[in-house]
Design an enzyme around this catalytic site. Structure first.
Site, PDB file in Angstrom:
ATOM      1  N   ASP A 288       0.844  -1.199   0.000  1.00 46.13           N
ATOM      2  CA  ASP A 288       0.000   0.000   0.000  1.00 46.13           C
ATOM      3  C   ASP A 288       0.880   1.250   0.000  1.00 46.13           C
ATOM      4  O   ASP A 288       2.048   1.200   0.414  1.00 46.13           O
ATOM      5  CB  ASP A 288      -0.885   0.040   1.253  1.00 46.13           C
ATOM      6  CG  ASP A 288      -1.888  -1.096   1.267  1.00 46.13           C
ATOM      7  OD1 ASP A 288      -2.169  -1.657   0.189  1.00 46.13           O
ATOM      8  OD2 ASP A 288      -2.384  -1.412   2.367  1.00 46.13           O
TER       9      ASP A 288
HETATM   10  N1  URA Z   1      -1.313  -5.832   4.028  1.00 46.44           N
HETATM   11  C1  URA Z   1      -1.836  -4.587   3.948  1.00 46.44           C
HETATM   12  O1  URA Z   1      -2.870  -4.322   4.504  1.00 46.44           O
HETATM   13  N2  URA Z   1      -1.138  -3.671   3.257  1.00 46.44           N
HETATM   14  C2  URA Z   1       0.041  -3.907   2.652  1.00 46.44           C
HETATM   15  O2  URA Z   1       0.625  -3.009   2.043  1.00 46.44           O
HETATM   16  C3  URA Z   1       0.567  -5.206   2.740  1.00 46.44           C
HETATM   17  C4  URA Z   1      -0.134  -6.155   3.436  1.00 46.44           C
END
Ligand code: URA
Length: 233
Positions: free
Chosen positions: A102
């Site tokens: 993310d």
């Molecule tokens: N889980 C999430 O919620 N975000 C990420 O970036 C990676 C794993």
């Protein structure tokens, strides 16, 4: 492979820049100046030099990046900076991130141009471990840790697979999952009435985020690391 393609793939320049370099006599093949873009070359045996420096052909390039927050995991984005903007100079043109973190997630991101490896690392069939260091709004209880470990309904068709959840003394959670569902860690914490306040990936398969790799920095994997990640699949 054509000479101009070889040069462009090795990021000597765009196809049109490469043509100019060739015309200007900047490229030699086995010691002889070559000006023809469509000259066929054997990338494994011919010695190709640009301005006197040999271009060592490597089929695959593997990069480890310590992703900072506020950067998008994509090869390009219309508005926002991407992880690829951090890799300068780009050692190859066809690199892409293996999977996605993310925008606000930091830590270990593998970037490569090996489609087959990427497919294996991301395939649910191979259950590659990913460990995250998770900051949370509140300290989870023992039963919530057990729920994180045993599998949770996070709104998908199936529950999450068993995971490993270890609460550190400093209140951070080490969560190891074997899948890569969309926003998985955030949704798992939401499922136990908590909220992720910070998220950093510290390992991916056999690869650990090196302590000395600062946020925003990258390096190519060492031969040993490549061997570990490529041949352990
Ligand atoms: N889980 C999430 O919620 N975000 C990420 O970036 C990676 C794993």
């Amino acid at each position: 492979m054509r000479l101009d393609k070889f040069l462009a793939n090795n990021n000597i320049g765009t196809r049109s820049q490469v043509k100019e370099y060739l015309k200007g006599g900047s490229v030699t093949v086995n010691g002889t100046i070559c000006k023809k873009a469509d000259t066929p070359i054997n990338e494994d045996s011919d010695i190709i030099c640009f301005r006197g420096n040999q271009i060592v052909y490597r089929k695959f390039i593997y990069i480890i990046l310590n992703k900072p927050g506020d950067i998008v995991t994509a090869t390009r984005d219309k508005k926002l900076p991407t992880v690829m903007d951090l890799i300068k100079p780009l050692p190859a043109k066809d690199l892409f991130p293996v999977g996605r973190l993310d925008r606000d997630t930091t830590g270990l991101l593998l970037i490569c141009n090996d489609g087959e490896l990427s497919h294996k690392l991301l395939s649910p069939k191979y259950h590659v471990d990913k460990t995250y260091l998770v900051g949370m709004e509140r300290k989870p209880s023992m039963s919530e840790l057990e729920a994180l470990e045993s599998g949770l309904d996070i709104g998908d068709d199936t529950k999450t697979l068993p995971a490993k959840a270890v609460l550190r003394e400093d209140g951070m959670l080490l969560l190891t999952i074997h899948e890569g569902r969309y926003h998985q860690v955030k949704r798992m914490l939401e499922a136990v009435d908590n909220k992720v306040t910070s998220l950093k990936r510290i390992s991916f398969g056999n690869l650990n985020l090196p302590d000395d790799l600062e946020e925003g920095k990258w390096r190519e994997l060492t031969e040993d690391e490549i061997h570990e990640i490529v041949f352990s699949r």
